[in-house]
Motif scaffolding. Structure first.
Motif, short mmCIF file in Angstrom:
data_model
loop_
_atom_site.label_atom_id
_atom_site.label_comp_id
_atom_site.label_asym_id
_atom_site.label_seq_id
_atom_site.Cartn_x
_atom_site.Cartn_y
_atom_site.Cartn_z
N ALA A 175 0.59 -1.38 -0.24
CA ALA A 175 0.16 0.21 0.42
C ALA A 175 0.96 0.98 0.01
O ALA A 175 1.05 2.41 0.04
CB ALA A 175 -1.02 0.50 1.28
N LEU A 176 1.67 1.12 0.65
CA LEU A 176 2.81 2.69 0.56
C LEU A 176 3.63 2.60 -0.58
O LEU A 176 4.38 3.02 -1.18
CB LEU A 176 4.08 2.04 1.43
N LEU A 177 3.75 1.44 -1.71
CA LEU A 177 4.68 1.93 -3.41
C LEU A 177 3.99 1.88 -4.96
O LEU A 177 2.66 2.03 -4.70
CB LEU A 177 5.12 0.26 -3.28
N THR A 178 4.52 2.78 -5.33
CA THR A 178 4.26 2.81 -6.03
C THR A 178 4.39 1.75 -7.26
O THR A 178 4.68 1.12 -6.92
CB THR A 178 5.29 4.54 -7.05
N GLU A 179 3.22 2.43 -8.43
CA GLU A 179 3.20 1.15 -9.85
C GLU A 179 4.38 0.73 -10.25
O GLU A 179 4.30 -0.70 -10.13
CB GLU A 179 1.76 1.68 -10.25
N ASP A 180 4.99 1.94 -10.63
CA ASP A 180 6.34 1.51 -11.15
C ASP A 180 7.60 1.77 -10.34
O ASP A 180 8.99 1.60 -10.25
CB ASP A 180 7.02 2.33 -11.95
N VAL A 181 7.19 1.21 -8.59
CA VAL A 181 8.11 0.84 -7.87
C VAL A 181 10.08 -0.01 -7.67
O VAL A 181 9.32 -0.85 -8.61
CB VAL A 181 7.70 0.36 -6.06
N THR A 182 10.92 0.88 -7.51
CA THR A 182 12.07 -0.73 -7.58
C THR A 182 12.30 -0.74 -6.56
O THR A 182 12.33 -0.15 -5.61
CB THR A 182 12.68 0.44 -8.31
N TRP A 183 13.61 -1.24 -6.48
CA TRP A 183 13.32 -2.50 -5.18
C TRP A 183 15.50 -2.97 -4.85
O TRP A 183 15.25 -3.66 -6.49
CB TRP A 183 13.03 -3.42 -4.29
N SER A 184 16.64 -2.11 -5.45
CA SER A 184 17.71 -2.78 -5.60
C SER A 184 18.90 -2.93 -4.26
O SER A 184 18.19 -1.78 -3.20
CB SER A 184 18.46 -1.63 -5.95
N MET A 185 19.54 -3.84 -4.01
CA MET A 185 20.37 -3.90 -2.62
C MET A 185 21.66 -3.98 -2.95
O MET A 185 22.34 -5.01 -2.88
CB MET A 185 20.22 -5.57 -2.42
N PRO A 186 22.33 -3.37 -3.48
CA PRO A 186 24.09 -3.89 -3.40
C PRO A 186 24.52 -3.70 -2.79
O PRO A 186 23.93 -3.74 -1.37
CB PRO A 186 24.12 -1.74 -3.54
N PRO A 187 25.61 -5.30 -2.22
CA PRO A 187 25.88 -5.64 -4.04
C PRO A 187 25.59 -6.74 -4.11
O PRO A 187 26.23 -7.71 -5.06
CB PRO A 187 27.34 -6.05 -3.12
N LEU A 188 24.19 -7.39 -3.88
CA LEU A 188 23.22 -8.09 -4.62
C LEU A 188 22.79 -6.98 -6.42
O LEU A 188 22.85 -6.10 -6.09
CB LEU A 188 22.00 -8.39 -4.23
N GLY A 189 23.27 -8.44 -7.00
CA GLY A 189 22.96 -8.29 -8.43
C GLY A 189 21.72 -7.77 -9.28
O GLY A 189 21.05 -6.92 -9.68
N HIS A 190 21.11 -8.12 -8.26
CA HIS A 190 19.41 -8.49 -9.02
C HIS A 190 18.88 -7.38 -8.67
O HIS A 190 18.80 -6.76 -6.95
CB HIS A 190 18.50 -9.24 -8.87
N TRP A 191 17.61 -6.85 -9.32
CA TRP A 191 17.02 -5.56 -8.30
C TRP A 191 15.88 -6.07 -9.39
O TRP A 191 15.51 -7.35 -10.36
CB TRP A 191 17.92 -4.56 -8.96
N TYR A 192 14.25 -5.01 -8.95
CA TYR A 192 13.23 -5.88 -8.94
C TYR A 192 12.44 -4.41 -10.19
O TYR A 192 13.05 -3.23 -8.99
CB TYR A 192 12.35 -5.92 -7.92
N SER A 193 11.62 -4.09 -10.31
CA SER A 193 10.92 -3.48 -11.10
C SER A 193 9.37 -3.58 -10.90
O SER A 193 8.64 -4.39 -11.38
CB SER A 193 11.37 -3.05 -11.79
#
Length: 333
Positions: free
Chosen positions: A234-252
């Motif tokens: 409920a807190l996130l925009t529709e196009d939210v991204t989440w990244s976690m360096p130094p992990l290479g994968h990210w989510y959109s």
């Protein structure tokens, strides 16, 4: 060494005669802004530490030759900029996961750290003395965009747009022509405009008000601690991204982010304790991970939240206890 200078002119003369205490007094008031400049150039607080130390050593060795044709501040920025340009050339640019690969549609459970990548890092910018413009100039989106510029364009843009030097002054500082500086500025502005949102985080925070920003941070922390996926989404925009360096994968996108959040931080991480903090002039959360709610929780990640309107548009989690030390936070909670 720590005494406040009452006479900078006298201190300059003493420094030029080899008085290191006078030199320390001269540069002391400028250290923080020079460090922030080095961070914007290099994308890493640790690299900024190295660059500033090297720059001040260079300045100390050259102070006897300082003729006063420019201000001491301008001269020190010249030395710091040239030091950073040397590091940019030797170390390359700092990256975020989205700079390196497409986003993942589903949670990647086996995602080892990519230690061969030079990752962008957070910055402890938000002090009571930091101005609106200083906080705006270290926001994640802006610093990340700068990393896509060649060193000379990066330096020209920062010296002109952030620090207010003229094109002619920058030409002297970078030992080039005014025409070259203007050309570099034109190219740099185009790229940054493509990558940085029109509204800065400082503008968004001002529009929302501190109380609402604190509510969003608290709601995010509570949802994570309670494993409440519905409250989190409920807190996130529709196009939210989440990244976690130094992990290479990210989510959109909300679906991919929620698949990851449900599979990993909300399910596979036993217990979270969170502290509200700030980094890069933005709201942030220090996340501590524990085996049970009552056990000791250890430093895991500094999560910087990027806001848009009344939602969270990006979650950038910098994993590693070194980021807690950088922000002056405890390693256990």
């Amino acid at each position: 060494m720590s005494e406040t200078s009452l006479d900078p002119t006298a201190d300059l003369a003493k420094a030029q005669q080899g008085d290191d205490a006078a030199f320390t007094r001269l540069v002391g008031p400028l250290r923080r802004e020079l460090h922030a400049h080095c961070y914007r150039m290099l994308g890493s607080s640790h690299d900024a530490d190295d660059a500033l130390q090297d720059a001040l050593l260079r300045a100390w060795k050259a102070i006897a030759r300082f003729e006063g044709r420019s201000t001491l501040r301008s001269w020190l920025y010249t030395v710091a900029t040239r030091t950073c340009l040397d590091l940019v050339e030797s170390r390359g640019r700092r990256a975020l996961p989205m700079d390196l690969s497409p986003s993942s549609d589903r949670a990647v459970l086996e995602d080892p750290p990519r230690t061969e990548i030079a990752w962008l890092g957070p910055y402890p910018s938000d002090t009571p003395a930091a101005s609106y413009e200083q906080r705006e100039a270290v926001e994640l989106a802006f610093v990340a965009a700068l990393q896509h510029l060649p060193g000379n364009q990066r330096a020209a843009l920062l010296l002109f747009e952030v620090l207010g030097f003229s094109a002619a002054e920058i030409a002297t500082m970078m030992d080039t022509s005014t025409a070259s500086v203007n050309s570099a500025l034109q190219r740099a502005r185009r790229l940054v405009a493509d990558k940085v949102p029109e509204q800065s985080q400082q503008q968004t925070i001002h529009a929302l008000g501190n109380e609402r920003v604190q509510q969003l941070v608290a709601s995010y922390s509570t949802a994570l601690e309670q494993g409440d996926a519905d409250a989190l989404v409920a807190l996130l925009t529709e196009d939210v991204t989440w990244s976690m360096p130094p992990l290479g994968h990210w989510y959109s996108g909300r679906a991919a982010v929620m698949d990851f959040a449900t599979e990993v931080p909300l399910t596979r991480c036993p217990s979270w304790h969170n502290l509200a903090t700030t980094a890069n002039g933005q709201p942030a959360i220090a996340g501590y991970l524990g085996m049970t709610p009552d056990s000791e929780h250890t430093a895991w990640s500094i999560t910087v939240l990027t806001l848009r309107d009344d939602k969270i548009a990006a979650v950038t989690s910098f994993i590693g206890p070194e980021h807690f030390e950088l922000l002056g936070l405890p390693l256990t909670h």
